[in-house]
Design a protein around this motif. Structure first.
Motif, PDB file in Angstrom:
ATOM      1  N   MET A 204       0.855  -1.186   0.000  1.00  0.00           N
ATOM      2  CA  MET A 204       0.000   0.000   0.000  1.00  0.00           C
ATOM      3  C   MET A 204       0.895   1.242   0.000  1.00  0.00           C
ATOM      4  O   MET A 204       1.838   1.343   0.783  1.00  0.00           O
ATOM      5  N   TRP A 205       0.577   2.169  -0.885  1.00  0.00           N
ATOM      6  CA  TRP A 205       1.337   3.413  -1.017  1.00  0.00           C
ATOM      7  C   TRP A 205       0.430   4.567  -0.603  1.00  0.00           C
ATOM      8  O   TRP A 205      -0.556   4.880  -1.268  1.00  0.00           O
ATOM      9  N   ASP A 206       0.750   5.196   0.538  1.00  0.00           N
ATOM     10  CA  ASP A 206       0.017   6.373   1.018  1.00  0.00           C
ATOM     11  C   ASP A 206       0.643   7.589   0.353  1.00  0.00           C
ATOM     12  O   ASP A 206       1.738   8.030   0.718  1.00  0.00           O
ATOM     13  N   LEU A 207      -0.059   8.155  -0.617  1.00  0.00           N
ATOM     14  CA  LEU A 207       0.519   9.254  -1.387  1.00  0.00           C
ATOM     15  C   LEU A 207       0.603  10.552  -0.593  1.00  0.00           C
ATOM     16  O   LEU A 207       1.370  11.444  -0.955  1.00  0.00           O
ATOM     17  N   LYS A 208      -0.166  10.668   0.479  1.00  0.00           N
ATOM     18  CA  LYS A 208      -0.079  11.868   1.303  1.00  0.00           C
ATOM     19  C   LYS A 208       1.230  11.899   2.088  1.00  0.00           C
ATOM     20  O   LYS A 208       1.869  12.935   2.214  1.00  0.00           O
ATOM     21  N   THR A 209       1.599  10.754   2.635  1.00  0.00           N
ATOM     22  CA  THR A 209       2.818  10.675   3.452  1.00  0.00           C
ATOM     23  C   THR A 209       4.013  10.179   2.655  1.00  0.00           C
ATOM     24  O   THR A 209       5.154  10.319   3.104  1.00  0.00           O
ATOM     25  N   GLY A 210       3.755   9.565   1.485  1.00  0.00           N
ATOM     26  CA  GLY A 210       4.849   9.012   0.691  1.00  0.00           C
ATOM     27  C   GLY A 210       5.391   7.717   1.257  1.00  0.00           C
ATOM     28  O   GLY A 210       6.492   7.275   0.887  1.00  0.00           O
ATOM     29  N   ILE A 211       4.634   7.058   2.146  1.00  0.00           N
ATOM     30  CA  ILE A 211       5.085   5.830   2.800  1.00  0.00           C
ATOM     31  C   ILE A 211       4.500   4.613   2.086  1.00  0.00           C
ATOM     32  O   ILE A 211       3.313   4.574   1.751  1.00  0.00           O
ATOM     33  N   VAL A 212       5.363   3.617   1.855  1.00  0.00           N
ATOM     34  CA  VAL A 212       4.947   2.347   1.247  1.00  0.00           C
ATOM     35  C   VAL A 212       5.105   1.255   2.295  1.00  0.00           C
ATOM     36  O   VAL A 212       6.191   1.099   2.880  1.00  0.00           O
ATOM     37  N   SER A 213       4.044   0.515   2.561  1.00  0.00           N
ATOM     38  CA  SER A 213       4.093  -0.599   3.511  1.00  0.00           C
ATOM     39  C   SER A 213       3.582  -1.852   2.818  1.00  0.00           C
ATOM     40  O   SER A 213       2.808  -1.772   1.860  1.00  0.00           O
ATOM     41  N   GLY A 214       4.022  -3.012   3.311  1.00  0.00           N
ATOM     42  CA  GLY A 214       3.614  -4.262   2.679  1.00  0.00           C
ATOM     43  C   GLY A 214       3.774  -5.440   3.613  1.00  0.00           C
ATOM     44  O   GLY A 214       4.269  -5.306   4.744  1.00  0.00           O
ATOM     45  N   ASN A 215       3.361  -6.612   3.139  1.00  0.00           N
ATOM     46  CA  ASN A 215       3.487  -7.813   3.955  1.00  0.00           C
ATOM     47  C   ASN A 215       4.922  -8.351   3.899  1.00  0.00           C
ATOM     48  O   ASN A 215       5.786  -7.819   3.206  1.00  0.00           O
ATOM     49  N   ASP A 216       5.166  -9.423   4.643  1.00  0.00           N
ATOM     50  CA  ASP A 216       6.517  -9.984   4.713  1.00  0.00           C
ATOM     51  C   ASP A 216       7.013 -10.408   3.341  1.00  0.00           C
ATOM     52  O   ASP A 216       8.199 -10.231   3.009  1.00  0.00           O
ATOM     53  N   THR A 217       6.115 -10.970   2.527  1.00  0.00           N
ATOM     54  CA  THR A 217       6.504 -11.431   1.196  1.00  0.00           C
ATOM     55  C   THR A 217       6.982 -10.272   0.335  1.00  0.00           C
ATOM     56  O   THR A 217       7.928 -10.410  -0.448  1.00  0.00           O
ATOM     57  N   PHE A 218       6.341  -9.123   0.478  1.00  0.00           N
ATOM     58  CA  PHE A 218       6.727  -7.926  -0.275  1.00  0.00           C
ATOM     59  C   PHE A 218       8.176  -7.546   0.019  1.00  0.00           C
ATOM     60  O   PHE A 218       8.976  -7.310  -0.894  1.00  0.00           O
ATOM     61  N   HIS A 219       8.532  -7.471   1.295  1.00  0.00           N
ATOM     62  CA  HIS A 219       9.895  -7.099   1.677  1.00  0.00           C
ATOM     63  C   HIS A 219      10.896  -8.174   1.260  1.00  0.00           C
ATOM     64  O   HIS A 219      12.015  -7.864   0.832  1.00  0.00           O
ATOM     65  N   ARG A 220      10.490  -9.430   1.386  1.00  0.00           N
ATOM     66  CA  ARG A 220      11.390 -10.521   1.010  1.00  0.00           C
ATOM     67  C   ARG A 220      11.683 -10.502  -0.490  1.00  0.00           C
ATOM     68  O   ARG A 220      12.824 -10.697  -0.918  1.00  0.00           O
ATOM     69  N   MET A 221      10.661 -10.264  -1.303  1.00  0.00           N
ATOM     70  CA  MET A 221      10.863 -10.225  -2.753  1.00  0.00           C
ATOM     71  C   MET A 221      11.827  -9.125  -3.167  1.00  0.00           C
ATOM     72  O   MET A 221      12.619  -9.290  -4.095  1.00  0.00           O
ATOM     73  N   LEU A 222      11.740  -7.975  -2.469  1.00  0.00           N
ATOM     74  CA  LEU A 222      12.592  -6.852  -2.825  1.00  0.00           C
ATOM     75  C   LEU A 222      13.979  -6.949  -2.200  1.00  0.00           C
ATOM     76  O   LEU A 222      14.844  -6.122  -2.483  1.00  0.00           O
ATOM     77  N   GLY A 223      14.169  -7.955  -1.336  1.00  0.00           N
ATOM     78  CA  GLY A 223      15.489  -8.160  -0.749  1.00  0.00           C
ATOM     79  C   GLY A 223      15.747  -7.369   0.508  1.00  0.00           C
ATOM     80  O   GLY A 223      16.894  -7.221   0.923  1.00  0.00           O
ATOM     81  N   PHE A 224      14.679  -6.854   1.168  1.00  0.00           N
ATOM     82  CA  PHE A 224      14.852  -6.112   2.416  1.00  0.00           C
ATOM     83  C   PHE A 224      14.828  -7.075   3.605  1.00  0.00           C
ATOM     84  O   PHE A 224      14.020  -8.010   3.635  1.00  0.00           O
ATOM     85  N   THR A 226      14.291  -6.044   6.848  1.00  0.00           N
ATOM     86  CA  THR A 226      13.265  -5.610   7.800  1.00  0.00           C
ATOM     87  C   THR A 226      11.922  -5.481   7.084  1.00  0.00           C
ATOM     88  O   THR A 226      11.855  -5.416   5.857  1.00  0.00           O
ATOM     89  N   THR A 227      10.862  -5.451   7.890  1.00  0.00           N
ATOM     90  CA  THR A 227       9.509  -5.331   7.326  1.00  0.00           C
ATOM     91  C   THR A 227       8.895  -3.975   7.672  1.00  0.00           C
ATOM     92  O   THR A 227       7.686  -3.819   7.625  1.00  0.00           O
ATOM     93  N   ARG A 228       9.744  -3.012   8.026  1.00  0.00           N
ATOM     94  CA  ARG A 228       9.219  -1.689   8.361  1.00  0.00           C
ATOM     95  C   ARG A 228       8.778  -0.947   7.099  1.00  0.00           C
ATOM     96  O   ARG A 228       9.342  -1.151   6.019  1.00  0.00           O
ATOM     97  N   PRO A 229       7.775  -0.069   7.235  1.00  0.00           N
ATOM     98  CA  PRO A 229       7.369   0.758   6.086  1.00  0.00           C
ATOM     99  C   PRO A 229       8.552   1.560   5.557  1.00  0.00           C
ATOM    100  O   PRO A 229       9.477   1.893   6.306  1.00  0.00           O
ATOM    101  N   MET A 230       8.522   1.876   4.277  1.00  0.00           N
ATOM    102  CA  MET A 230       9.630   2.580   3.640  1.00  0.00           C
ATOM    103  C   MET A 230       9.096   3.776   2.861  1.00  0.00           C
ATOM    104  O   MET A 230       7.893   3.881   2.589  1.00  0.00           O
ATOM    105  N   SER A 231      10.005   4.652   2.499  1.00  0.00           N
ATOM    106  CA  SER A 231       9.615   5.779   1.664  1.00  0.00           C
ATOM    107  C   SER A 231       9.441   5.311   0.222  1.00  0.00           C
ATOM    108  O   SER A 231       9.972   4.271  -0.179  1.00  0.00           O
ATOM    109  N   ALA A 232       8.685   6.095  -0.555  1.00  0.00           N
ATOM    110  CA  ALA A 232       8.487   5.749  -1.966  1.00  0.00           C
ATOM    111  C   ALA A 232       9.824   5.726  -2.698  1.00  0.00           C
ATOM    112  O   ALA A 232      10.042   4.906  -3.601  1.00  0.00           O
TER     113      ALA A 232
END
Length: 501
Positions: A204-224, A226-232
């Protein structure tokens, strides 16, 4: 009918079974879970106002009256038809009711609570009204008869009944919200488990705050890690540089048009191929997107398979062109060596079969490498009387590429057909001894292979040198540095193959 029990008045039976009233009761309180301490203060206040030992907050069903709260009795229910409350609701407009002495009132004197051990004499109550229907009461009771109570008692009971109705409605709404929240929680959990089981990343991308958050699979696929929300910016940086501009352009288009985003990109850290899809989920009052929801699916295996298929198709196209050129050459040379159509067809068909066998092996191995042992077996076995006893092989572990396999396959085919017609494979006592060794010549691996026939008919060294001999010596011309030398010795044909790998 029980002895000495008054018949149920028609109005009471009608009000107890009234469909609209029962529907309102069902809507307000679908399930009675027993006395509720939240109503105890209402009962206490009613008893205090009336100065009575007993007070109740009730809901009146078709057959049973249930006590939400009570004072002065351990009971939690009583039969509806035997209650003061039912008779109060049956009165005109279900007005609040006060009975100074029930023993002297023919409407109530025959009730079990009046004649029995309870000895109820005084009663005052007000209906609890929900959606225009009386579903229960707030009532006070005394075992002593009273003169007319203060005029303020019934209005006070009406207010308490209204308060009880509000509390019933709020508690039912809270119960429904809780149930809905539980259903939503179960749905969300099931949804999360399904996404995890299917290896689908959701974000999910909150365009007001510019924060992108996702499930564990999302972070794992991107190679992160941690599972903390990230900036766009961090999210876009996780896209491979070669795919980043295209991915951002497609996301911008989806934001501007409201259409679905659909893109394929590689993750910078993991190198995995990800298929992304999503769309704007919420807009503000000015029509600007505020929330974007998306998913990613790992399609690396499919992408690699597609790439492999494209490579194989290119390889196949290359091989088809080479094979057609080789077939043309084989056909011309075979025609030059024979004028007999039957002999031509036999010779040409055999050479086509040799090519087919080599191509079949290569195709089975996706045009990679094949083992020499497999090629020897495919090309020689059809021409041996007994392959196991007539073919003796001494070899190193040798892997052949496509050009090597096709060229050597033709050499082996010609040697095998000649051996079957004239040499060692034409008699049961004949044998072919094959030796294949890998030697290192100036840092390059080279195959040295010998074909030696023994036990066959004597060889005429002065026999006509046919196209088969020419083909044997020229089949490896495409492989730089290779050679085939054939000697027709009296004891049997010997061929020496040298082929860089």
């Amino acid at each position: 009918m029980k002895d000495n029990v008054q018949p149920l008045p028609t109005g009471v039976a009608a009000i107890l079974g009234a469909p609209d009233r029962l529907a309102a009761l069902q809507a307000a309180m679908p399930v009675f879970l027993g006395p509720d301490p939240d109503f105890d203060d209402i009962v206490g206040l009613a008893a205090c106002l009336a100065d009575t030992p007993m007070a109740f907050v009730t809901v009146l069903g078709e057959t049973d009256q249930w006590f939400l709260a009570r004072r002065g009795t351990p009971d939690i229910r009583s039969p509806s038809e035997e209650t003061f409350c039912a008779r109060m609701l049956a009165e005109k407009d279900a007005a609040p009711l006060m009975v100074a002495d029930a023993c002297k009132d023919p409407r109530f004197s025959g009730l079990p609570s009046v004649r029995g051990e309870a000895h109820v004499r005084f009663y005052a109550g007000a209906p609890i009204v929900m959606d225009g229907q009386s579903i229960g009461t707030v009532a006070v009771v005394d075992r002593k008869a009273r003169a007319a109570a203060a005029d303020t008692l019934l209005p006070q009971l009406v207010k308490l009944a209204s308060l009880a109705g509000v509390l019933i409605r709020q508690k039912e709404e809270a119960r429904r919200r809780m149930l809905a929240a539980e259903v939503l929680s179960r749905d969300e959990k099931r949804h999360a488990l399904a996404l995890d089981a299917a290896n689908v990343a959701s974000w999910m991308w909150d365009l007001k705050t510019g924060i992108v958050s996702g499930n564990d699979t999302f972070h794992r696929m991107l190679g992160f890690r941690t599972t903390r929300p990230m900036s766009a910016r961090s999210f876009f940086s996780a896209v491979h540089p070669a795919d980043r501009k295209t991915t951002i352009d497609r996301l911008r288009n989806a934001l501007a048009t409201g259409k679905e985003y659909d893109g394929l990109f590689r993750a910078s850290k993991s190198g995995r191929w990800l298929l992304g899809r999503g769309r704007v989920h919420e807009w503000d009052a000015e029509g600007k997107p505020t929330l974007f929801l998306g998913i990613n699916v790992d399609v690396t295996d499919g992408q690699l398979a597609s790439e492999r298929t494209r490579l194989l198709l290119r390889e196949l196209n290359h091989r088809v062109k080479n094979t057609l050129a080789m077939l043309q050459s084989l056909a011309r040379q075979t025609l030059r060596q024979t004028s007999d159509p039957v002999e031509f067809m036999d010779a040409f068909a055999g050479r086509l079969q040799s090519l087919s066998e080599a191509h079949g092996l290569l195709s089975d191995h996706e045009w990679g490498v094949i083992h020499l042992k497999m090629l020897l077996q495919k090309q020689i076995m059809p021409y041996a009387l007994d392959y196991e006893s007539q073919v003796e092989i001494h070899k190193d572990e040798v892997e052949l590429g496509p050009d090597e396999a096709v060229g050597l396959g033709l050499v082996l085919h010609e040697l095998a057909t000649n051996a079957r017609k004239y040499g060692a494979l034409s008699v049961a006592t004949g044998k072919v001894v094959i030796t294949a060794r890998i030697v290192n010549e100036e840092g390059r691996r080279v195959l040295n292979m010998t074909w030696h026939e023994v036990g066959g008919p004597p060889v005429n060294p002065n026999g006509r040198r046919g196209f088969g001999s020419v083909l044997i010596e020229r089949s490896l011309d495409k492989i730089l540095g290779s050679s085939v030398h054939v000697e027709y010795l009296p004891k049997g044909v010997t061929a020496v193959v040298r082929m860089p790998l």
